[in-house]
Every structure is written in structure tokens, then in C-alpha cells.
Scaffold this motif. Structure first.
Motif, PDB file in Angstrom:
ATOM      1  N   GLY A 501      28.343  29.502  10.074  1.00  0.00           N
ATOM      2  CA  GLY A 501      27.564  30.435  10.871  1.00  0.00           C
ATOM      3  C   GLY A 501      27.946  31.882  10.711  1.00  0.00           C
ATOM      4  N   ALA A 502      27.143  32.733  11.341  1.00  0.00           N
ATOM      5  CA  ALA A 502      27.341  34.183  11.323  1.00  0.00           C
ATOM      6  C   ALA A 502      27.633  34.663  12.735  1.00  0.00           C
ATOM      7  N   PHE A 503      28.715  35.402  12.891  1.00  0.00           N
ATOM      8  CA  PHE A 503      29.077  35.943  14.189  1.00  0.00           C
ATOM      9  C   PHE A 503      28.263  37.194  14.508  1.00  0.00           C
ATOM     10  N   ASN A 504      27.688  37.819  13.488  1.00  0.00           N
ATOM     11  CA  ASN A 504      27.100  39.134  13.676  1.00  0.00           C
ATOM     12  C   ASN A 504      25.909  39.309  12.743  1.00  0.00           C
ATOM     13  N   ASP A 505      24.828  38.567  12.981  1.00  0.00           N
ATOM     14  CA  ASP A 505      23.635  38.637  12.136  1.00  0.00           C
ATOM     15  C   ASP A 505      22.707  39.751  12.612  1.00  0.00           C
ATOM     16  N   GLY A 506      22.346  40.640  11.703  1.00  0.00           N
ATOM     17  CA  GLY A 506      21.569  41.815  12.080  1.00  0.00           C
ATOM     18  C   GLY A 506      20.074  41.635  11.950  1.00  0.00           C
ATOM     19  N   LYS A 507      19.348  42.317  12.834  1.00  0.00           N
ATOM     20  CA  LYS A 507      17.889  42.320  12.792  1.00  0.00           C
ATOM     21  C   LYS A 507      17.380  43.452  13.677  1.00  0.00           C
ATOM     22  N   GLY A 508      16.205  43.980  13.340  1.00  0.00           N
ATOM     23  CA  GLY A 508      15.518  44.902  14.224  1.00  0.00           C
ATOM     24  C   GLY A 508      15.832  46.364  13.994  1.00  0.00           C
ATOM     25  N   GLN A 509      15.026  47.203  14.646  1.00  0.00           N
ATOM     26  CA  GLN A 509      15.244  48.641  14.646  1.00  0.00           C
ATOM     27  C   GLN A 509      14.809  49.200  15.997  1.00  0.00           C
ATOM     28  N   PRO A 510      15.721  49.704  16.815  1.00  0.00           N
ATOM     29  CA  PRO A 510      17.175  49.806  16.592  1.00  0.00           C
ATOM     30  C   PRO A 510      17.808  48.430  16.344  1.00  0.00           C
ATOM     31  N   ALA A 511      18.841  48.430  15.512  1.00  0.00           N
ATOM     32  CA  ALA A 511      19.440  47.172  15.077  1.00  0.00           C
ATOM     33  C   ALA A 511      20.151  46.456  16.217  1.00  0.00           C
ATOM     34  N   GLN A 512      20.017  45.137  16.231  1.00  0.00           N
ATOM     35  CA  GLN A 512      20.782  44.277  17.126  1.00  0.00           C
ATOM     36  C   GLN A 512      21.451  43.185  16.296  1.00  0.00           C
ATOM     37  N   SER A 513      22.487  42.588  16.859  1.00  0.00           N
ATOM     38  CA  SER A 513      23.132  41.467  16.180  1.00  0.00           C
ATOM     39  C   SER A 513      23.192  40.275  17.121  1.00  0.00           C
ATOM     40  N   ASN A 514      23.156  39.079  16.527  1.00  0.00           N
ATOM     41  CA  ASN A 514      23.350  37.874  17.322  1.00  0.00           C
ATOM     42  C   ASN A 514      24.192  36.880  16.535  1.00  0.00           C
TER      43      ASN A 514
END
Length: 537
Positions: A501-514
Motif C-alpha cells: 500500500g501507499a501511505f501518502n497517495d496524491g490526487k486533486g488540486q489543491p492536492a490531497q493525500s490518502n
């Protein structure tokens, strides 16, 4: 995408968002749930009074701890806390959002009024109104990660001592450099909405990791190997190895629990082999991919392109849109992969990063099919997207990285279903004449429609005539998503199933991580193109 880089460690954005606190403050209970309900009601009442047809409130307390070391010294210890409220509304058919860290009845009402004002301003320029899938209210409910040992209750000194022991083991094995870290997260989230839900959740995550580096003094070349740990939705018990949590084979693999000391010793020995390994000859190979590697290929080539906002072109940040356009799903026969490829989305799996009881718009989480017998059958959708693909309810995959961010569609755990027949890793290898067995994730590249890609790894073992013939290096494989998944010919059974898994997957603008997990058993793909990453073209 990842919170980690090859040369060191980078704090996820959520860590940087909070205020520095003493480690003991992370153990404070925080605001009483009854007070959260009173504050939420104040916000909902104010939003309705200003004309909102719908409103939801998220009161969030986000706790983070990051302990980082290198060789014989501590690089950093960060303890952060963030507390505030985010309010989302629909007014005049449009979304509005506002947030504040001043969580009082008076200010929370003003924040709700500001969210309504934003929605009404949006309605003047937005042509289409929001179509929100119906959602029943659950009343007052609670959910907590089923942890055995709260990571924040473990003294920082104990974590430092463990990491220093890890570093010492690597240095004793001849490592020139070693980084190690433990990241712990606790999200205390309270959700309330005009649908009648008051949901209190306590979510825990943990990520222990290291990177070992050795230098060949004669040539000046170096090799590294990262840990084979997985970030997990668990407590500190993840670092307590149990006999039945190891999967023995060519390498030791970890299922449900993790032995960081054993792994760092193995990693140090692996780096020796990598320095001496022969470089790969480019060509077609059968690939046997361990879950510690395959999770990333699933993440990039399956999970991201089945996000409905990417499919529709609403989202293009962090590697673009998707080739899996609606016409392919509507055809009901788009052959995404071979007949044995079944991929499920879920927010329920115990120990996974995405496991919660309810998503960030108050929808009870569940599991659903995305790929069935190789055919594309579904996407990932939230309440205001459900109608687009004919769903009567959200799939429960809405998330915001903090209280200050508006929630939007984020991937759930997306995983490859294990094979039904009893099949071990050794069984798959013994039938391969020319192949490569790949352990661990590495660098990757994928195009703007999530179609053409290239993936590396941590360690690579040559397979000749059904047997391991030694280690290789400079390996990466190339394919397009559909070609790759249609080349899938064998999947090990449930006993080999593991999460990455990924602890810090980025998406969006402004960017968010999940944070998100992807599970699989060891899987074989035939006739995949392998390149040599060290050779110039």
C-alpha cells in the motif's frame, strides 16, 4: 505518490499541516463526543436557516508521529496535532465549503453560513445542479480500528531504540548507509449531516520502514534495498512477529505481522547479491510477481483509472485521466484482463489502510466488484457521482485528508482476488522456462491515460527451466494495462494473500493525500517485455 523517497524520508502533507506538540499530548482524549454533537447541530441549524438543502459537518482531530533515524543518530522526531471543523453544504443546487480551527458554537455557525454563501455564489456560474444519491441517517454510531496496541502509547525512546537496533544490524552486515523510520497516524473524526447521522470514528495507521545502501569501493557503484514492510491500518502490534505470519520460500515474506529486524538482515544480504548480480538481457519473460511488488502495479494501472472522476475527465492531476471511458463499461464486454482476473474494491478489510466503518460523507462502507472474470463491470463513485453510472447509492469511497479539506472521491482498497486452486509460489516457478521473480516495489512511470507503463522493483531473481538461477539487476518491465492483465495466467491461493500500500497517495488540486492498501497473492504474467535500465539506447 509515495511518502518515501529512495534516499531518505519525506513527511506526508498531513504531518506538516498540524501544530507541533509534546508526545504525551497525543494521548489526550480530546473533545467529548456529546460536545461534538452539540457543535454539529449548531452548524446544521445555521446552514438550514441560510437556505441549505443539505449540510454535513466533519469535526476532526488528526494526530501524527514521525521518528526518523540514520546510521547512529536520530534525524528527527515530529509530533503534530490538528483540530478543526469542515462544513459542506448544498444551496441553490451547488456545493459550498468552509472550514475553521475555531471550534465554538458561535464560530461554527458562522462557518456554516460562509459555506452557504460560497454555494450560492457557485450557483451563479454553474450550469448543472448537484444530484445527490439518497442516504439514510444512522443516528449515533461509532467505529474504531481494531488495534491491539496504540502506537502513541509506546514511548518514543522504545521506537528510537528499535530503529537504532535496525540500523546497527544493517551496519554490522556491511551497509554503508541506512535510514529507518516509524510513522504513526490517528484520525479522530466526527461526522454529522442533515440526513440524521452522527458518526464517531477512531482510525489508526502505522508504517515502519528502512532503506539499506552498500557501495562497491572498487567500482564506485552502489545498490539499495527497501524494507518489505507494508503500511497498515493496525496498531504497534504489527511490529510483533508471530510464527504463522511468515511465508517462507525463496525469500521470507510477511503476512499480517512484520519482523523488521529479520528483514533488515535479509536486505543487507540482498544488497550484496545485487552488487554481484548479472545485468538482465532484454526480451520477453514470464514474470512471477510478489504482492510486495504487484500492489503498486494494481494501484497505478487498475485503481487510478477506475476512479470515476478521472474517467469523466473531471480529474487530471497526478498522471491524468483514464483510458477506461464509459463506452467500454457500457459495452458490458470490455476485456480488461484474462478470465482469472477478478478485482474488488473495498473499505472493510481488517488491517488495510482504507478500512473505516463510514466514509467522509456518512456512507457505510462496503465491498464491490470492479473487474469480474476479466470484464470491466464498475468504477469507484461517491454520492454526487452515483447517478452517472446508474447507481442508487454511493459506494462509500469519499475522503478528505484533513478537516480543512473538502471531501471528494478517493480510491478504496483495490485488490486482486486470490486464485481458487491450491497454488504456491514454487508451483508457479517450476513451470517457467524463462522468467523473473520480482520482490518489492521500485520506480515506475505511467502515461496520462493510465495505459502505457513501466515498473521496476527491489530484487529480481532469474528463473531458468523452473528453478531460481540467481539474482539479476537493472530490470524493468513495460506493457500497456490491457495487454498486461490479459497476460495473467496464474494466481496463488488465499494462503499467500498479502497487502501492500501507499501511505501518502496524491490526487486533486489543491492536492490531497490518502492512505490505501492493495492486496494480492503471488501472480504470474506470461510474455512480458523486460528492458535493461542501465543500457543506453
Amino acid at each position: 505518490m509515495s511518502a518515501l523517497t529512495a534516499g531518505g524520508f519525506v513527511l506526508p502533507k498531513s504531518f506538516l499541516f498540524g501544530n507541533p506538540v509534546d508526545a504525551m499530548e497525543l494521548l489526550n482524549e480530546g473533545m467529548d463526543v456529546g460536545m461534538k454533537k452539540q457543535l454539529s447541530d449548531a452548524a446544521l441549524t445555521a446552514a438550514r436557516a441560510k437556505g441549505a438543502s443539505y449540510a454535513d459537518v466533519r469535526i476532526g482531530r488528526y494526530l501524527n508521529q514521525f521518528v526518523s533515524t540514520r546510521e547512529k543518530r536520530v534525524q528527527g522526531i515530529a509530533n503534530t496535532e490538528s483540530f478543526g471543523v469542515g462544513i459542506r453544504v448544498i444551496a441553490n443546487g451547488c456545493w459550498g465549503f468552509a472550514a475553521s480551527n475555531n471550534v465554538t458554537k458561535e464560530n461554527i455557525a458562522k462557518t456554516a453560513e460562509r459555506a452557504v454563501a460560497v454555494a450560492k455564489a457557485n450557483s451563479k456560474i454553474q450550469a448543472n445542479t448537484v444530484q445527490l444519491a439518497p442516504q439514510k441517517g444512522y443516528g449515533e454510531v461509532a467505529w474504531k480500528s481494531p488495534i491491539e496496541k496504540n502506537a502513541f502509547e509506546v514511548p518514543v525512546k522504545d521506537k528510537v531504540d528499535l530503529l537504532m537496533t535496525v540500523n546497527s544490524a544493517a551496519m554490522a552486515g556491511g551497509a554503508n548507509f541506512v535510514n529507518s523510520a516509524i510513522l504513526a497516524v490517528n484520525e479522530q473524526k466526527y461526522f454529522a449531516s442533515t440526513d440524521g447521522s452522527y458518526i464517531d470514528q477512531d482510525v489508526h495507521r502505522l508504517f515502519p520502514t528502512f532503506t539499506v545502501t552498500k557501495i562497491d569501493k572498487a567500482s564506485g557503484k552502489f545498490e539499495t534495498r527497501k524494507s518489505l514492510s507494508s503500511p497498515v491500518g493496525m496498531g504497534y502490534e504489527y511490529l510483533t512477529p508471530l510464527p504463522n505470519t511468515k511465508v517462507q520460500g525463496i525469500v521470507t515474506r510477511y503476512k499480517d505481522r512484520y519482523d523488521i529486524l529479520e528483514d533488515v538482515k535479509n536486505a543487507t544480504a540482498d544488497v550484496d547479491q545485487k552488487l554481484k548480480a548479472k545485468t538482465v538481457e532484454p526480451g520477453k519473460y514470464d514474470l512471477v510477481l510478489d504482492p510486495s511488488h504487484l500492489w503498486l502495479t494494481i494501484h497505478e494501472s487498475v485503481a487510478h483509472p477506475t476512479e470515476l472522476d478521472r474517467v469523466l475527465g473531471y480529474e487530471a492531476n497526478y498522471a491524468g485521466t483514464s483510458f477506461l471511458t464509459l463506452d467500454k463499461w457500457q459495452s458490458k464486454n470490455f476485456k480488461f484482463g484474462s478470465d482469472i482476473v477478478n478485482i474488488h474494491a473495498d473499505k472493510l478489510q481488517k488491517g488495510s489502510l482504507g478500512a473505516v466503518g463510514y466514509d467522509d460523507e456518512g456512507v457505510k462502507t462496503k465491498e464491490w466488484e470492479i473487474i469480474k472474470d476479466g470484464i470491466l463491470v464498475n468504477y469507484q463513485a461517491i454520492r454526487d457521482q452515483a447517478h452517472i453510472i446508474g447507481l442508487k447509492e454511493s459506494q462509500g469511497c469519499c475522503y478528505a485528508q484533513t478537516w480543512a479539506d473538502v471531501q471528494f472521491q478517493r480510491m478504496p482498497n483495490v485488490s486482486l482476488v486470490p486464485g481458487k486452486a491450491k497454488l504456491s509460489v514454487d508451483d508457479m516457478i517450476k513451470n517457467v522456462e524463462k522468467g523473473i521473480y520480482i520482490i518489492g516495489d521500485g520506480s515506475f512511470s505511467i502515461d496520462q491515460q493510465r495505459y502505457n507503463f513501466q515498473f521496476g522493483g527491489q530484487t529480481f531473481y532469474e528463473i531458468k527451466n523452473g528453478k531460481i538461477a540467481g539474482m539479476l539487476k537493472d530490470v524493468a518491465y513495460q506493457a500497456n494495462t490491457r495487454e498486461f492483465w490479459n497476460s495473467c495466467v496464474a494466481i496463488a491461493d488465499e494462503s499467500d494473500y498479502r497487502l501492500g500500500g501507499a501511505f501518502n497517495d496524491g490526487k486533486g488540486q489543491p492536492a490531497q493525500s490518502n492512505a490505501v492498501s492493495h492486496g494480492s497473492s503471488t501472480t504470474r504474467f506470461n510474455g512480458v517485455n523486460v528492458i535493461n535500465t542501465a543500457r543506453k539506447i
